[in-house]
Design a protein around this motif. Structure first.
Motif, mmCIF file in Angstrom:
data_model
loop_
_atom_site.group_PDB
_atom_site.id
_atom_site.type_symbol
_atom_site.label_atom_id
_atom_site.label_comp_id
_atom_site.label_asym_id
_atom_site.label_seq_id
_atom_site.Cartn_x
_atom_site.Cartn_y
_atom_site.Cartn_z
ATOM 1 N N THR A 192 0.837 -1.198 0.000
ATOM 2 C CA THR A 192 0.000 0.000 0.000
ATOM 3 C C THR A 192 0.873 1.250 0.000
ATOM 4 N N LEU A 193 0.236 2.389 -0.155
ATOM 5 C CA LEU A 193 0.970 3.652 -0.074
ATOM 6 C C LEU A 193 1.548 3.864 1.323
ATOM 7 N N GLY A 194 0.895 3.341 2.342
ATOM 8 C CA GLY A 194 1.437 3.417 3.697
ATOM 9 C C GLY A 194 2.741 2.647 3.824
ATOM 10 N N HIS A 195 2.811 1.469 3.206
ATOM 11 C CA HIS A 195 4.050 0.695 3.203
ATOM 12 C C HIS A 195 5.174 1.475 2.524
ATOM 13 N N VAL A 196 4.871 2.039 1.378
ATOM 14 C CA VAL A 196 5.892 2.777 0.621
ATOM 15 C C VAL A 196 6.389 3.978 1.428
ATOM 16 N N ARG B 34 -12.904 -6.191 -2.874
ATOM 17 C CA ARG B 34 -13.793 -7.364 -2.947
ATOM 18 C C ARG B 34 -15.230 -6.952 -3.243
ATOM 19 N N TYR B 35 -15.620 -5.780 -2.753
ATOM 20 C CA TYR B 35 -16.980 -5.300 -2.961
ATOM 21 C C TYR B 35 -17.077 -4.224 -4.035
ATOM 22 N N GLY B 36 -16.046 -4.155 -4.872
ATOM 23 C CA GLY B 36 -16.094 -3.279 -6.033
ATOM 24 C C GLY B 36 -15.706 -1.838 -5.790
ATOM 25 N N GLY B 37 -15.192 -1.528 -4.612
ATOM 26 C CA GLY B 37 -14.775 -0.157 -4.320
ATOM 27 C C GLY B 37 -13.462 0.204 -4.996
ATOM 28 N N ASP B 38 -13.232 1.481 -5.126
ATOM 29 C CA ASP B 38 -12.024 2.006 -5.764
ATOM 30 C C ASP B 38 -10.875 2.016 -4.768
ATOM 31 N N ILE B 39 -9.768 1.376 -5.117
ATOM 32 C CA ILE B 39 -8.596 1.330 -4.238
ATOM 33 C C ILE B 39 -7.386 2.041 -4.843
ATOM 34 N N GLU B 40 -7.560 2.653 -5.994
ATOM 35 C CA GLU B 40 -6.416 3.233 -6.705
ATOM 36 C C GLU B 40 -5.669 4.293 -5.903
ATOM 37 N N ASP B 41 -6.360 5.032 -5.032
ATOM 38 C CA ASP B 41 -5.683 6.066 -4.248
ATOM 39 C C ASP B 41 -5.122 5.525 -2.931
ATOM 40 N N LEU B 42 -5.154 4.210 -2.760
ATOM 41 C CA LEU B 42 -4.636 3.564 -1.564
ATOM 42 C C LEU B 42 -3.378 2.749 -1.820
ATOM 43 N N VAL B 43 -3.136 2.444 -3.091
ATOM 44 C CA VAL B 43 -2.052 1.532 -3.463
ATOM 45 C C VAL B 43 -1.223 2.114 -4.604
ATOM 46 N N PRO B 44 0.031 1.652 -4.743
ATOM 47 C CA PRO B 44 0.841 2.093 -5.878
ATOM 48 C C PRO B 44 0.250 1.625 -7.211
#
Length: 162
Positions: free
Chosen positions: A14-18, A135-145
């Motif tokens: 995730t962006l937190g890891h980075v 898993r439920y179709g939400g947007d994760i693009e702003d949470l991960v690289p």
């Protein structure tokens, strides 16, 4: 040369890891992101995928490399000649979970753990929550690289984003 290992399952990174890896790099000459399997968790992404995604995420950060951890972390620390383990903390629950592991790793390897307080703007990001949102179709693009969202959706069979 000082070497730190940032171990974790990174399922997914995730962006937190980075953020934690970047800040660890400012304190150590080299940072090794150790992609491990967590025996108490069932991974969504295979270790090879997690390694590839992590390598892409830290590409461009000088002095950072990504390696799979295939044995006990204490053995890996000796193998890479680590001076420290770096773990990010989002809050008290993370500290409670990480403290016993830090003490065991010190007992087994003599290597100390350094806790880095995560960026408050990223404190809500956890790999488990990222997977749940996806898993439920939400947007994760702003949470991960970049690229991680596609890999997570592929693994969930939700390539179309729905």
């Amino acid at each position: 040369m000082t070497i730190a290992v940032c171990p974790g399952s990174y399922d997914p990174i995730t962006l937190g890891h980075v953020d934690v890896v970047r800040r660890a790099r400012s304190m150590f000459d080299e940072v090794v992101v150790g992609i491990a399997s967590n025996s108490s968790k069932s991974a969504l992404l295979g270790v090879d995928v997690r390694v590839a995604l992590a390598r892409a995420a830290v590409d461009g950060i000088d002095g950072v490399r990504v390696e799979p951890v295939t044995a006990l972390l204490a053995d890996f620390l000796r193998e890479v000649r680590a001076n420290a383990v770096v773990k990010g903390l989002r809050g008290g629950a993370d500290f409670d979970a990480e403290l016993p592991m830090a003490l065991m790793n010190r007992h087994l390897s003599g290597v100390e753990t350094v806790f880095v307080v995560g960026d408050p703007a990223l404190a809500h990001i956890a790999s488990s929550l990222v997977k749940d949102v996806a898993r439920y179709g939400g947007d994760i693009e702003d949470l991960v690289p970049a690229g991680v969202g596609d890999a997570v959706r592929d693994a969930l069979g939700r390539r179309d984003g729905t």
